[in-house]
Design an enzyme around this catalytic site. Structure first.
Site, PDB file in Angstrom:
ATOM      1  N   ASP A 254       0.861  -1.180   0.000  1.00 40.93           N
ATOM      2  CA  ASP A 254       0.000   0.000   0.000  1.00 40.93           C
ATOM      3  C   ASP A 254       0.902   1.236   0.000  1.00 40.93           C
ATOM      4  O   ASP A 254       2.130   1.142   0.150  1.00 40.93           O
ATOM      5  CB  ASP A 254      -0.985  -0.009   1.174  1.00 40.93           C
ATOM      6  CG  ASP A 254      -2.224   0.839   0.835  1.00 40.93           C
ATOM      7  OD1 ASP A 254      -2.134   1.701  -0.072  1.00 40.93           O
ATOM      8  OD2 ASP A 254      -3.274   0.662   1.476  1.00 40.93           O
TER       9      ASP A 254
HETATM   10  C1  NOJ Z   1      -4.015   3.966  -0.089  1.00 44.55           C
HETATM   11  C2  NOJ Z   1      -5.170   3.028   0.014  1.00 44.55           C
HETATM   12  O1  NOJ Z   1      -5.148   2.332   1.234  1.00 44.55           O
HETATM   13  C3  NOJ Z   1      -5.245   1.995  -1.112  1.00 44.55           C
HETATM   14  O2  NOJ Z   1      -6.447   1.303  -1.026  1.00 44.55           O
HETATM   15  C4  NOJ Z   1      -5.091   2.666  -2.441  1.00 44.55           C
HETATM   16  O3  NOJ Z   1      -5.154   1.709  -3.475  1.00 44.55           O
HETATM   17  C5  NOJ Z   1      -3.774   3.417  -2.480  1.00 44.55           C
HETATM   18  N1  NOJ Z   1      -3.755   4.416  -1.422  1.00 44.55           N
HETATM   19  C6  NOJ Z   1      -3.520   4.088  -3.829  1.00 44.55           C
HETATM   20  O4  NOJ Z   1      -4.375   5.129  -4.027  1.00 44.55           O
END
Ligand code: NOJ
Length: 723
Positions: A254
């Site tokens: 993430d």
């Molecule tokens: C953080 C989020 O937790 C995740 O779900 C997302 O895909 C990423 N950012 C990218 O935007």
């Protein structure tokens, strides 16, 4: 092609290898000079948040024409519930209990996003969520592992289509593995602590279903389980995901989460963080810059070996190959946008209608014909952007129909007065007088309450999942007028509003329905569409009940009203305001004649369970029939109800039909005391009904009889006798 990839790997410098494991962010349509030079130097393998044919074409050109090895870039975006055409948020869509619909909206989103140069979506989000304080419940398919698993496979099929090399397909990412939904007290990014059993039985099944459906990628959760962050969890990412499930796709971190292993308290510096993450199985470092800055030192210190780097690079290259990028790096971009045939909007409207849950109705709905004047009151009455909800990709508020717009169009002969009364979260109550003024002259009031699109989703935890701001004051002023009030709740979570449920003539959960929200809501209010949504989560009546879910285990002291020393609260009932599966219709469905083809089952056999459904109501409609089991005596106490299947049936007024569920003995296998799968002999209760309200279910039972000799060499262990 495998040879080409291997040759590429052999030709790569360490910096280029780490480049393939690095994902950076461009910003929307533009991108910075740093990103461009990183691409030219082979220091970037993928980008997120860059879309649009011009910029994608230009950056891809840099990768193909101006780098040493000409390896195409991968472009990813959170296409969660639509790209430009915005469908209902996942929690809302889950309420449709409709896998073909889930698949269709994902397919449409993939076709649209891929034309914008996107190849990878960070969806579906599959975190089981039983805590409405947690804002990301909005992105999830709700509280149930079976529902989540069905959602997972449908979404993966939809996004990925028949083949990843099809330019209309997106590689899907099942996210965020590791019980993200179990954050303590629903607080975003907080630590979670749960048993291995809970992880196995509740939080992992949807990810297993996605893996079985061939999902291309999996993203790890920001959070930790009992001190082990998902990004450093070898047992989860290697033992379970790779070894036990055979997942061969790419594991993505993430945003910034590899570097966050340092503040998590398990790595002293970026070298340790990078080594931990790579060892655990994280292939792509999204925006942590930890692999670039930490891996060379980690390799030099011997914290991780080059073979781990190579294996991760191979997985990334293989994904690019499966997407057809080595042959067609500009995939998707050459397709012209189809003429606006309205099909996307029709699907968005259909999905939105099917996601609405009619929670209560004293008969005020559907709205009677001949209404002269209605008042559409509340801060969500005319709030276009809010209708899209969180994570609305490149959706535009200007594309969304508001509730007021929808009603105006649906009721051309009726005067539609609109007043916000209060803002969504503010405390100014001066506008309430105006709202009451228009309500007083109306035949009916449609009260549009709830949250805005920023109050759920990531970092959207709320300690009080109730109506924000002064909305309750507005609502009570309107209710005090004594008019029929239809309350619509727009939100990314169940909102606790027992006083509203008590007083309004009808209450509907309208979630965030996407760009066609206004039309879909009007369709349901006037009866052009018969509501068929069912709650994918238990709806609490008090914040103190959270976490609340239907699949509770039995207690030694079940609630008895007259006995204080039983499982209950002194101040509120233990039951939810509305149970999982609840949802009314304008039809009246009656279930009867539950039967099964056999009263005994052996391992490997199957049974069919049938139930008749009659529409005793005045209009055609669709019922969702839920099938639960309960194992009353087992080596480990089993939940009082476990959803094993669901089905939908459409019936005309007066019509009767039959719903049949086919179950194999697999359905009765569970994780035994050692967590190994067991099939135990004995009685299993079978329940069929419209919701998880136990008292309303039809019941029969079956005996599991196990032929020992046939099981001798089976991996599933068997107890011959229940204890
Ligand atoms: C953080 C989020 O937790 C995740 O779900 C997302 O895909 C990423 N950012 C990218 O935007």
């Amino acid at each position: 092609m495998a040879k080409v990839i291997e040759a590429l790997l052999a030709a790569m410098t360490l910096e280029e290898k780490i480049g393939q494991l690095t994902m950076a962010e461009g910003s929307g349509h533009g991108t910075t000079r740093d990103v461009q030079s990183a691409i030219r130097e082979g220091r970037l393998g993928s980008l997120l948040n860059v879309h649009g044919s011009e910029i994608v074409r230009e950056l891809q050109r840099l990768a193909i024409e101006e780098t040493r090895l000409e390896i195409p870039l991968l472009f990813g975006l959170d296409v969660l519930h639509g790209h430009r055409t915005i469908f209902p948020i996942p929690l809302a869509e889950a309420a449709a209990f409709d896998p073909p619909l889930w698949e269709a909206t994902a397919r449409a989103a993939a076709a649209e996003a891929s034309r914008d140069g996107i190849m990878l979506t960070f969806a579906p989000m599959l975190d089981l969520a039983r805590d409405p304080r947690w804002g990301r419940i909005a992105e999830s398919p709700g509280e149930d592992p079976l529902l989540g698993s069905r959602f997972a496979s449908a979404k993966v099929r939809g996004f990925q289509g028949r083949s990843l090399s099809d330019p209309t397909s997106l590689a899907a990412t099942a996210k965020h593995i590791g019980a993200y939904g179990a954050v303590t007290a629903g607080r975003e990014y907080a630590s979670g602590d749960l048993s291995e059993r809970t992880l196995l039985e509740l939080h992992l099944p949807a990810f297993k279903a996605a893996a079985d459906a061939g999902v291309a990628a999996i993203m790890a959760a920001f959070t930790d389980i009992a001190g082990v962050p998902a990004h450093a969890n070898v047992t989860l990412l290697r033992k379970t995901l790779r070894c036990a499930w055979g997942f061969e796709g790419v594991v993505i971190s993430d945003y910034g989460a590899v570097a966050e292993l340092v503040p998590h308290g398990v790595a002293a510096d970026l070298a340790e963080a990078a080594a931990l993450a790579l060892t655990a199985g994280i292939d792509i470092d999204m925006m942590g810059d930890a692999y670039r800055r930490g891996l060379p030192a980690a390799l030099a210190r011997g914290l991780v070996g080059l073979e781990a780097v190579d294996a991760a690079v191979m997985r990334v290259l293989r994904l690019k190959e499966r997407l057809g990028l080595f042959d067609e790096p500009y995939r998707g971009l050459s397709r012209d946008a189809p003429a606006d045939d309205g099909l996307g909007r029709d699907l968005a409207r259909e999905a939105a209608r099917r996601s609405i849950v009619l929670l209560t109705n004293d008969g005020v709905l559907p709205l009677p014909p001949g209404l002269r004047r209605i008042a559409v009151v509340g801060p969500l009455a005319d709030a276009a952007r809010a209708m899209l909800g969180p994570w609305a990709a490149i959706g535009e508020g200007t594309d969304a129909t508001t509730i007021a717009d929808g009603l105006r169009l649906a009721l051309p002969d009726c005067v539609v007065d609109v007043s916000a009364g209060v803002s969504i979260a503010g405390s100014d109550t001066h506008g309430i007088a105006d709202a009451c003024r228009i309500a007083e002259t109306a035949d009916i009031v449609v009260l549009c309450l709830g949250e805005d699109e920023t109050m759920s989703g990531e970092a959207g935890s709320r300690a009080h999942p109730e109506l924000p701001g002064a909305q309750r004051i507005l609502a009570e002023a309107i209710l005090d007028l004594g008019k029929p009030v239809v309350a619509l709740i727009a939100s990314g979570r169940p909102l606790i509003v027992p006083w509203l449920v008590e007083r309004a003539s009808a209450v509907l959960a309208t979630w965030f329905l996407g760009q066609e929200a206004g039309h879909a809501i009007a369709d349901v209010l006037i009866g052009a569409a018969n509501p068929s949504g069912r709650l994918p989560v238990s709806w609490p009546r008090d914040v103190g009940q959270i976490p609340i879910f239907y699949a509770e285990r039995p207690t030694g002291r079940p609630e008895i009203a007259a006995n204080r020393f039983t499982s209950k609260y002194l101040d509120v009932p233990a039951t939810p305001q509305f149970p999982f599966g609840h949802g009314l219709s304008y039809s009246r469905f009656v279930l009867s004649g539950l039967r099964s083809t056999t009263t005994e089952i052996r391992r490997g056999q199957h049974i069919e369970i049938a139930v008749d459904v009659t529409n005793e109501g005045p209009v055609a409609g669709e019922e969702t029939v839920l099938f639960f089991i309960h194992d009353p005596v087992a080596s480990v106490a089993r939940p009082l109800l476990e959803l094993k299947d669901f089905a939908k049936i459409r019936l005309r007024p007066g019509e009767r039909g039959t719903v049949t569920f086919t179950l194999t003995s697999e359905a009765f296998i569970f994780a035994g005391r050692s967590l190994a799968p067991v099939l135990e002999v004995g009685e299993i209760e079978l329940f069929v009904g419209k919701s998880a309200d136990r008292g309303s279910l039809l019941r029969t039972s079956i005996r599991v009889i196990v032929a020992q000799d046939r099981l001798a060499d089976q991996p599933v262990s068997v107890r011959s006798d229940p204890v």
